[in-house]
Design a protein around this motif. Structure first.
Motif, PDB file in Angstrom:
ATOM      1  N   LYS A 103       0.808  -1.229   0.000  1.00  0.00           N
ATOM      2  CA  LYS A 103       0.000   0.000   0.000  1.00  0.00           C
ATOM      3  C   LYS A 103       0.839   1.276   0.000  1.00  0.00           C
ATOM      4  CE  LYS A 103      -3.987   2.114   2.285  1.00  0.00           C
ATOM      5  NZ  LYS A 103      -5.000   1.972   3.360  1.00  0.00           N
ATOM      6  N   GLN A 131      -4.480  10.736   0.414  1.00  0.00           N
ATOM      7  CA  GLN A 131      -3.407   9.750   0.553  1.00  0.00           C
ATOM      8  C   GLN A 131      -2.878   9.721   1.986  1.00  0.00           C
ATOM      9  OE1 GLN A 131      -3.879  11.795  -1.956  1.00  0.00           O
ATOM     10  NE2 GLN A 131      -2.964  11.102  -3.874  1.00  0.00           N
ATOM     11  N   GLN A 141      -5.258   7.644   3.954  1.00  0.00           N
ATOM     12  CA  GLN A 141      -5.178   6.221   3.622  1.00  0.00           C
ATOM     13  C   GLN A 141      -3.958   5.557   4.242  1.00  0.00           C
ATOM     14  OE1 GLN A 141      -5.289   6.585  -0.652  1.00  0.00           O
ATOM     15  NE2 GLN A 141      -7.438   6.016  -0.762  1.00  0.00           N
ATOM     16  N   SER A 197      -9.869   3.208   4.553  1.00  0.00           N
ATOM     17  CA  SER A 197     -10.152   2.655   3.228  1.00  0.00           C
ATOM     18  C   SER A 197     -10.403   3.822   2.269  1.00  0.00           C
ATOM     19  CB  SER A 197     -11.372   1.743   3.281  1.00  0.00           C
ATOM     20  OG  SER A 197     -12.521   2.466   3.678  1.00  0.00           O
ATOM     21  N   GLN A 198     -10.390   3.548   0.953  1.00  0.00           N
ATOM     22  CA  GLN A 198     -10.468   4.642  -0.010  1.00  0.00           C
ATOM     23  C   GLN A 198     -11.803   5.374   0.043  1.00  0.00           C
ATOM     24  OE1 GLN A 198      -9.741   2.932  -3.848  1.00  0.00           O
ATOM     25  NE2 GLN A 198     -11.678   1.817  -3.931  1.00  0.00           N
ATOM     26  N   ALA A 210     -11.702   7.488   3.233  1.00  0.00           N
ATOM     27  CA  ALA A 210     -10.773   8.606   3.055  1.00  0.00           C
ATOM     28  C   ALA A 210     -11.388   9.699   2.189  1.00  0.00           C
ATOM     29  CB  ALA A 210      -9.475   8.101   2.433  1.00  0.00           C
TER      30      ALA A 210
END
Length: 548
Positions: free
Chosen positions: A109, A354, A357, A363-364, A367
């Motif tokens: 990640k 970012q 995250q 999680s996206q 976020a």
């Protein structure tokens, strides 16, 4: 025909006496079509914005990861024992795990986030350089040919961009990056002159009514942010799917962009007042000014010379905004101040998702909530800006907003050294205080800038501001993704991008207050000089009367 109705000019005191509903009704009666266009552009760009970032991350690939010397796998993967401990490997976690790597092609990640952030940063940097030409000539086009052509062009470019993104889904990494650079350059080049065109249209519709113009700019920001929040509500389910292939998504947006372009061709109306044509005997000559057409020798001037004169005149026309800024010491400093403010804002905020995250382990789709909350706070700030500007003035309001923004982001940057408060500082200070403060600042900037130049320079001065912002970004913007944001570090270093931007905001606070104080001193000096001259004239008239 221009859609700028004539109306009685209202003073700030008269606007203050109106209720909020009456002021809103006045704004919506003046520019309903422009508000609808702003709402659509904001919604569409934001709706495709978060999936675009997720889409970029899904395309990142890397070799299979192995455990480090301590037997640990990178975030996004877990240890899967092999035949023996020496053969242990790292396997990806589920897509719906908060630590999912965001790409089926890479189970690391931090690597995925860093590579996508660097790619997007470089992408925007290259696109911003190309956008200089469109913004530079856009100001002259806005004032010469009107606001509507620039606005429709941005919708047409959206069709091409979404089609390119759909095509790139099935391409290897090298071809994908190439298309990403091309489409991003097109987006930035089309958006560059778009916002100066919309600001110029607001000025056309509000006329010389400064109070109404400030109210219109505030409502533009409010509608903008409301549309962004609605776009988040529509985009959240898309992110929650954790898609690995975005072909269908970009295909639907391509068709939607086509429909929007056709609809707004009929809805929008040009607001620029028509300029009477100047007749001359050399009407058929290309790009010949009225003064040149009066010269007999011009009829035999070679075409190359006339084209050179055309280019010279176009450049001088585009530079009109810069000349206006250069002749006004307050305005020239104010444009630089705003460029540095925008740099600090965009540099850090562009990486906020970012940051959430990686350092906050979101999680996206969760976020992306930070972007939604950000626009809610911007809306609140825009609503607060109108009464604050009426009470304190635009410059003082902007200074207070910058100070609050600096404080909020400084506290957020200190979050990593206070882990038990890190989440609260991110949502409460970074987004809550910061978003409200920046929502207050933006209408102040538009009000101050539009009030410093005449109506025929509105498009050029806003274009000049965009060019200065772009040049500043080209010089310094890569500092944020390449040096200040690093998902592999811990402690105070992880919040460095917030702290650097907070320091810049504080410096801009001192600068705007110094500019406002200097402007006030000049005004008071002129008033005192004028009063002294009137007193001298009165004494002279009284003396003449006595002698008579």
């Amino acid at each position: 025909m221009p859609d700028a109705p004539s109306r009685k000019k209202s003073t700030p005191s008269q606007m203050a006496k109106l209720t909020k509903r009456e002021r809103a009704r006045q704004v919506f009666s003046v520019m309903p079509r422009l508000l609808l266009f702003m709402a659509w552009v904001s919604w569409f760009n934001y709706f495709s914005g978060d999936p675009y970032m997720a889409f970029t991350e899904t395309m990142v690939d890397c070799p299979e990861k192995a455990p480090n010397n301590f037997g640990e796998c990178p975030t996004g993967s877990v240890l899967a024992p092999g035949a023996g401990s020496a053969n242990s490997t790292c396997v990806p976690v589920s897509r719906h795990d908060p630590d999912w790597s965001l790409s089926d092609r890479c189970a690391d990640k931090p690597y995925v986030v860093k590579r996508a952030a660097d790619l997007n940063g470089m992408n925007q940097w290259v696109g911003a350089g190309l956008s200089l030409l469109s913004v530079f000539l856009g100001g002259a086009v806005i004032d010469a040919y009107g606001r509507k052509p620039v606005m429709i062009m941005s919708l047409a470019v959206n069709i091409i961009v979404k089609a390119l993104l759909m095509l790139s889904c099935s391409l290897p990494w090298g071809a994908f990056v190439t298309i990403l650079f091309v489409q991003n350059a097109l987006v930035i080049m089309s958006l560059g002159p778009l916002f100066p065109a919309m600001n110029a249209m607001v000025s056309d519709l509000a006329g010389d009514d400064e109070a109404l113009r400030g109210e219109c700019y505030a409502w533009m920001e409010i509608v903008n942010h409301i549309a962004d929040v609605l776009a988040f509500l529509a985009g959240y389910p898309v992110l929650a799917l954790h898609l690995g292939d975005y072909t269908v998504f970009w295909g639907i947006l391509t068709l939607t962009a086509m429909v929007a372009c056709v609809v707004f061709c009929f809805i929008l109306r040009e607001t620029k007042k028509a300029t009477p044509a100047v007749s001359n005997d050399l009407e058929n000559d290309d790009c010949v000014s009225s003064s040149e057409s009066a010269d007999v020798d011009n009829a035999t001037t070679p075409g190359g010379v006339r084209c050179a004169r055309c280019f010279r005149d176009a450049v001088m026309e585009c530079l009109a905004g810069f000349r206006a800024a250069w002749q006004d010491p307050f305005l020239s400093q104010f444009l630089v101040l705003w460029a540095l403010t925008s740099l600090a804002m965009q540099g850090t905020w562009g990486l906020a998702q970012q940051y959430a995250q990686t350092f906050l382990h979101m999680s996206q789709e969760k976020a992306s909530m930070c972007r939604a909350l950000w626009h809610v706070m911007l809306t609140i700030g825009s609503a607060l800006s109108t009464p604050l500007i009426r009470r304190m003035g635009a410059a003082s309001t902007m200074g207070c907003g910058l100070l609050a923004l600096s404080a909020g982001w400084c506290l957020n940057g200190l979050g990593p050294v206070m882990p038990h408060m890190e989440m609260f500082l991110f949502w409460g200070c970074g987004l809550g205080i910061g978003g409200t403060a920046f929502g207050i600042i933006t209408p102040c900037f538009n009000t101050i800038l539009s009030g410093r130049v005449t109506s025929d320079l509105q498009g050029k001065i806003f274009a000049a501001s965009t060019i200065i912002n772009t040049c500043t970004g080209l010089a310094l913007s890569l500092f944020w993704p390449f040096y200040l944001f690093n998902p592999f570090v811990k402690g105070i270093r992880s919040g460095m991008m917030w702290l650097v931007s907070a320091a810049i905001f504080f410096a801009m606070t001192l600068w705007i207050f110094a500019l406002a104080s200097s402007e006030r001193a000049v005004s008071e000096g002129l008033e005192a000089s004028s009063q002294s001259s009137e007193d001298d004239n009165s004494e002279s008239e009284l003396s003449d009367t006595k002698h008579g």
